[in-house]
Design a protein around this motif. Sequence first.
Motif, PDB file in Angstrom:
ATOM      1  N   MET A 287       0.862  -1.178   0.000  1.00  0.00           N
ATOM      2  CA  MET A 287       0.000   0.000   0.000  1.00  0.00           C
ATOM      3  C   MET A 287       0.900   1.231   0.000  1.00  0.00           C
ATOM      4  SD  MET A 287      -2.481   0.960   3.228  1.00  0.00           S
ATOM      5  CE  MET A 287      -1.421   1.743   4.457  1.00  0.00           C
ATOM      6  N   ALA A 289       0.710   4.987   0.548  1.00  0.00           N
ATOM      7  CA  ALA A 289      -0.205   6.022   1.038  1.00  0.00           C
ATOM      8  C   ALA A 289       0.482   7.377   1.133  1.00  0.00           C
ATOM      9  CB  ALA A 289      -0.775   5.602   2.390  1.00  0.00           C
ATOM     10  N   LYS A 293      -1.338  10.667   2.974  1.00  0.00           N
ATOM     11  CA  LYS A 293      -0.882  11.217   4.264  1.00  0.00           C
ATOM     12  C   LYS A 293      -0.906  12.738   4.279  1.00  0.00           C
ATOM     13  CE  LYS A 293       2.945   8.663   4.539  1.00  0.00           C
ATOM     14  NZ  LYS A 293       4.184   8.033   5.028  1.00  0.00           N
ATOM     15  N   ALA A 294      -0.690  13.328   3.105  1.00  0.00           N
ATOM     16  CA  ALA A 294      -0.617  14.789   3.030  1.00  0.00           C
ATOM     17  C   ALA A 294      -1.972  15.431   2.735  1.00  0.00           C
ATOM     18  CB  ALA A 294       0.394  15.179   1.952  1.00  0.00           C
ATOM     19  N   GLY A 297      -7.348  16.813   6.425  1.00  0.00           N
ATOM     20  CA  GLY A 297      -8.335  16.128   7.258  1.00  0.00           C
ATOM     21  C   GLY A 297      -7.987  14.705   7.622  1.00  0.00           C
ATOM     22  N   VAL A 298      -6.912  14.149   7.033  1.00  0.00           N
ATOM     23  CA  VAL A 298      -6.617  12.732   7.255  1.00  0.00           C
ATOM     24  C   VAL A 298      -6.051  12.515   8.664  1.00  0.00           C
ATOM     25  CG1 VAL A 298      -5.177  10.781   6.536  1.00  0.00           C
ATOM     26  CG2 VAL A 298      -6.305  12.228   4.823  1.00  0.00           C
ATOM     27  N   LEU A 299      -6.592  11.512   9.360  1.00  0.00           N
ATOM     28  CA  LEU A 299      -6.130  11.173  10.701  1.00  0.00           C
ATOM     29  C   LEU A 299      -5.312   9.885  10.701  1.00  0.00           C
ATOM     30  CD1 LEU A 299      -9.516  11.932  12.451  1.00  0.00           C
ATOM     31  CD2 LEU A 299      -7.390  13.144  12.928  1.00  0.00           C
ATOM     32  N   GLN A 300      -5.845   8.848  10.072  1.00  0.00           N
ATOM     33  CA  GLN A 300      -5.127   7.574  10.058  1.00  0.00           C
ATOM     34  C   GLN A 300      -5.344   6.866   8.725  1.00  0.00           C
ATOM     35  OE1 GLN A 300      -5.502   4.783  13.213  1.00  0.00           O
ATOM     36  NE2 GLN A 300      -5.306   6.324  14.840  1.00  0.00           N
ATOM     37  N   ILE A 301      -4.339   6.081   8.375  1.00  0.00           N
ATOM     38  CA  ILE A 301      -4.462   5.201   7.211  1.00  0.00           C
ATOM     39  C   ILE A 301      -4.176   3.790   7.706  1.00  0.00           C
ATOM     40  CG2 ILE A 301      -3.515   4.619   4.949  1.00  0.00           C
ATOM     41  CD1 ILE A 301      -2.658   7.788   5.076  1.00  0.00           C
ATOM     42  N   LEU A 302      -5.115   2.879   7.448  1.00  0.00           N
ATOM     43  CA  LEU A 302      -5.020   1.545   8.009  1.00  0.00           C
ATOM     44  C   LEU A 302      -4.997   0.495   6.908  1.00  0.00           C
ATOM     45  CD1 LEU A 302      -7.824   2.126  10.643  1.00  0.00           C
ATOM     46  CD2 LEU A 302      -5.432   1.754  11.227  1.00  0.00           C
ATOM     47  N   ASN A 303      -4.008  -0.366   6.987  1.00  0.00           N
ATOM     48  CA  ASN A 303      -4.019  -1.564   6.157  1.00  0.00           C
ATOM     49  C   ASN A 303      -4.532  -2.693   7.036  1.00  0.00           C
ATOM     50  OD1 ASN A 303      -3.492  -3.930   4.832  1.00  0.00           O
ATOM     51  ND2 ASN A 303      -1.338  -3.491   4.389  1.00  0.00           N
ATOM     52  N   MET A 304      -5.775  -3.104   6.788  1.00  0.00           N
ATOM     53  CA  MET A 304      -6.392  -4.112   7.639  1.00  0.00           C
ATOM     54  C   MET A 304      -6.189  -5.533   7.098  1.00  0.00           C
ATOM     55  SD  MET A 304      -7.575  -2.170  10.066  1.00  0.00           S
ATOM     56  CE  MET A 304      -8.405  -3.420  11.035  1.00  0.00           C
ATOM     57  N   ALA A 462      -8.889  -0.120  16.333  1.00  0.00           N
ATOM     58  CA  ALA A 462      -7.541   0.373  16.042  1.00  0.00           C
ATOM     59  C   ALA A 462      -7.393   1.848  16.402  1.00  0.00           C
ATOM     60  CB  ALA A 462      -7.218   0.149  14.560  1.00  0.00           C
ATOM     61  N   THR A 463      -8.445   2.637  16.212  1.00  0.00           N
ATOM     62  CA  THR A 463      -8.312   4.087  16.471  1.00  0.00           C
ATOM     63  C   THR A 463      -8.543   4.431  17.930  1.00  0.00           C
ATOM     64  OG1 THR A 463     -10.657   4.528  16.044  1.00  0.00           O
ATOM     65  CG2 THR A 463      -9.163   4.661  14.153  1.00  0.00           C
TER      66      THR A 463
END
Lengths: 748, 161, 156
Positions: A287, A289, A293-294, A297-304, A462-463
């Motif tokens: 992934m 990302a 990331k930039a 409004g983005v807080l987290q990016i998760l690879n589940m 996760a969050t």
Amino acid sequence: MSDAETMADSPKKKGKWTRRAFIGAGVVAGGALVVGVAVRPGNPIDRLSPMLANGQDEQLLNAWVKVGADNVVTAVIPHVEMGQGVYTALAQMLADEMDADWATVRILEAPADKKYVSDSIGRDFLFPDLEVPEIFEPTVAGGILELAQAMGLQFTGGSFSVRATGQRAMRTAGAAAREMLIAAAASEWNVPATEITTENSMLSHAKSGKSEPFAKFATAAAEQSLPAKPKLKSPENYKLMGKPLARHDIPEKVDGSAVFGIDANVPGMKYAAVKAAPVVGATVASMDASAAKAMPGVLQILNMGDFVAVVADGYWQAQQALNTIDTQYSKTEGDDLNLDGLFARYDSYLNDAGDDGGDIETEEGDVADAFVRATTKVEAEYKVPFLAHATMEPMNCTAWVRDGKCDVWSGHQAPVNARQAAADAAGLDFEDVTYHNAYLGGGFGRRSEKDNIEMAVRIAKATGYPVKMIWSREEDTMQDHYRPSATSRFQGGLDADGKAVSWSNIHTHLFDPQEAPTVPYYNIANHKIRKVDVPTHLRFGPWRSVDHSQHGFFIESFVDEMAHAAGKDGYAFRRELLAGSDRHLKILDLAAKMSGWDQPLPEKHGRGIAFVPSFGSIIAQVAEVDMSGAKPKVKKIYVAADAGFVVNPDGFIAQMESAIVYGLTATLYGEISIKNGAVQQSNFHDYQMLRINEMPEVEVQIINGDHKRLGGGGEPGLPPLAPAVTNAIFAATGTRIRELPLSKHSFA
Amino acid sequence: MINLTINGQEKAVEVDPATPILWVVRENLEMNGTKFGCGIAQCGACTVHLDGQPVRSCSTPISQAEGKSITTIEGIADEDGTLSKVQQAWIDVQVPQCGYCQSGQIMSATALLTKNPSPTDAQIDAAMAGNVCRCGMYGRIRQAIKIAAGIEQPTTKETIA
Amino acid sequence: MTIARALPLLSLILLAACSADPVPGPTEQIIVREPGDAAVETAVATPEADPELALIAAGKAAFANCSACHAIVADAANGVGPTLYGMIGKPAGAVDGFAYSDALNASGIIWTAAELDAFIANPAAKIPGTTMVAGALAEPEQRRAVIAYIESLSAS
């Protein structure tokens, strides 16, 4: 458990525990809390009361009804409202038996708790044709109740709410509550119970002139023992049942105040957009990302693992960031599969089964012999594609996992199941999860799955803060649990008089209900129905009317082909097949009469008839189609329906209209296709919906054929639609449609 | 900061100007009557009025609403709470089933009747074809629009044979 | 009629009693910031001095009206609508692989700024039968900006 096991092992069993029965058995509801639980030790009301009563001034009379100090009667409805009008119809049944004042009756959805389970649906799914002697009723109910509790499930589907929960539970609960109120009043007034009458939430004693509201005796009534067998009204005494009463949920659906799952509002919640591996079973291999990331409004990016999620301050921001993530997926066996390849696989399994292979579903007489000796032989093969549900409200779920607790908000057809799924995903006990159910923006079977619940809980775990996960329409279309694609082959034999003497069918898959491929209502001496299971990596799920959706098309197309081969009219041929079944014939005749079957039509117009009993209801439809243009135009659908007794006629008609549009959408356009293992359609531009300009006129007439055996309303209107339309196309053009949807065919 | 008027009230919101009106209304202004259906202006569930014109709020950026007036489903009843003619007709005909698309349907119907108080069937179809209803209540929608327009009266049909 | 199947109840009960597989957590978790933390400052674009560049920048922002359906990069996959990259000067219906409406294909239009202006002001009026049902821009200034932006990606 012993009762259920005994029943299942008895020689007269018709035990049919299928995948959906497995879900269905959990359902809720039933006279069981009156007849079933009442015979068990302990008083369930004590445990249920804190969940339902909101203060000292309310009394819970049994699990299904409470009476407030203001004399408001509240019906506790153990099913979810997804537009089928179940809140209203079930409340009608309870209030009628109780003689409650309809103007003040309120409705409360039962909590997602295992205690709200009972026998009714479980028993119907398990033993659909089993008549339980009344004396054994409590025992059977108790056994199945325990079974249902063990499963920990709860479900709305199978068109069961009114005919099972309503008929067996709501009416019994209402009648029991009424008898308890009368007993309390008789004691207080010191008069015989038989002299007390009830009307509009009032108790009266004519001789003494006494008259008091239910509320005055609610406390004393709650202390009365539950009547073992409350007396139900006979139809001539119904006051509310059978009336087209306005639905309770409609006012809040015209001013924007109705709360759906997607409308959950939890302080401090953030928003997640998700993208799952396009090929089911694949995992995220890598992934990138860096761009996401930039993004604002983005807080987290998760690879589940099986999906990627972006959590942001707003949903749109999350989705925009998600769109920039470059994801690679692992290889799977499904990667090489295309739709053509899948149908070729069906063919190869069907070919391998030959004349005797596959699993026999029903067999009577000697089909092989009858077919060999038949004067006229008819053979045909039909195909239908995968279908997505496309509920208007995309899948979503809001979850908050913290301090060993979990709260979940969604609109689900099986709230107890959703609660259990959340517990499993959070790694918590069932008791540590609170599940908040809301209106469903369309169910159709899709909201009986648990994938959305699990995904939201995993993200929220996760969050650590509350997250509302919303699927894009693209995700909703591409990650559904689909109505299976299927191939079905028939051989039919006719004797010299054009009478059907043999019927042989083999088809791919069997999901539910088990009787969907069978035709026990048609008089054909020799018949044999088989299936082959063909592995695919796609997920199947219940889709409005489930297997009847394809088998209605297969069976009623082939009946029409046999009629044509016999040189007979489709209506007349079906009349012969139904000879002796008066209820069935009445419905077939009514549909034909409504449509003016014998009247001439303009050139290039055609009528088609189809007859499918399903979910306890008998439905015949006639479609009138105009084939003068490049595309079929469905002008009118006539519906004749016998659902035993229709509790709310306007609601039932709305279900018929709805099923016709759902079925016609699929007939005209519905196709989910597969390329390299992934679903190709993504949104309404390539998974087309019927719109208002294509809406046929719909006319419905109802026969109440048996007030003791109620049929379903939500699903049975669908199966006859496709074959009625394609049979009408044949009548107009001579072209036999053996594969859906119609958009694959050229009529120019 | 974007200044706009929503249902007669002036608001200022701090959002990316490219954000669709839909998400500003739902998330920033916490008005949930307007629904997300497809995100590409194909289903009409998100229909609101922008200066009286029906627009698909999922595909219209909030920058478009700067200095304009947005009306949502929450803003079409009278101030005293009396339902609009369209809303009342929706109840009379018992239009909604699941109800999810109905905010958008009602907003499209309201805009139609404002522009054309007495529409023909073909005009109703043209104005409403952008609004999908998966519960298939199109027949009732058509009837409710005619009742709201005063072209038809509510009827009860005998349906038990 | 015989029905030749019956799953034993007990096996299903045991199945139901089995605990679910442990549900996997994230294999990768990128925490950009915590809720409540100030958002990362995004660079604020300085106003363009050149009026033409300013118009294109305004058009890029206003393209948000279009981007749900249309890409505007070369060789982009077709979405609900075709990519608009390089469209000025080309005939209507020119993007390979996009299923245009019969009406648009038959329109005979060569896209100029003026033709495009008329189309996006009211698509159904300009080409009755078009499947473009959304994205009309009522304001002339906004149309001018969007068209300038599309043109800027056609000339290069």
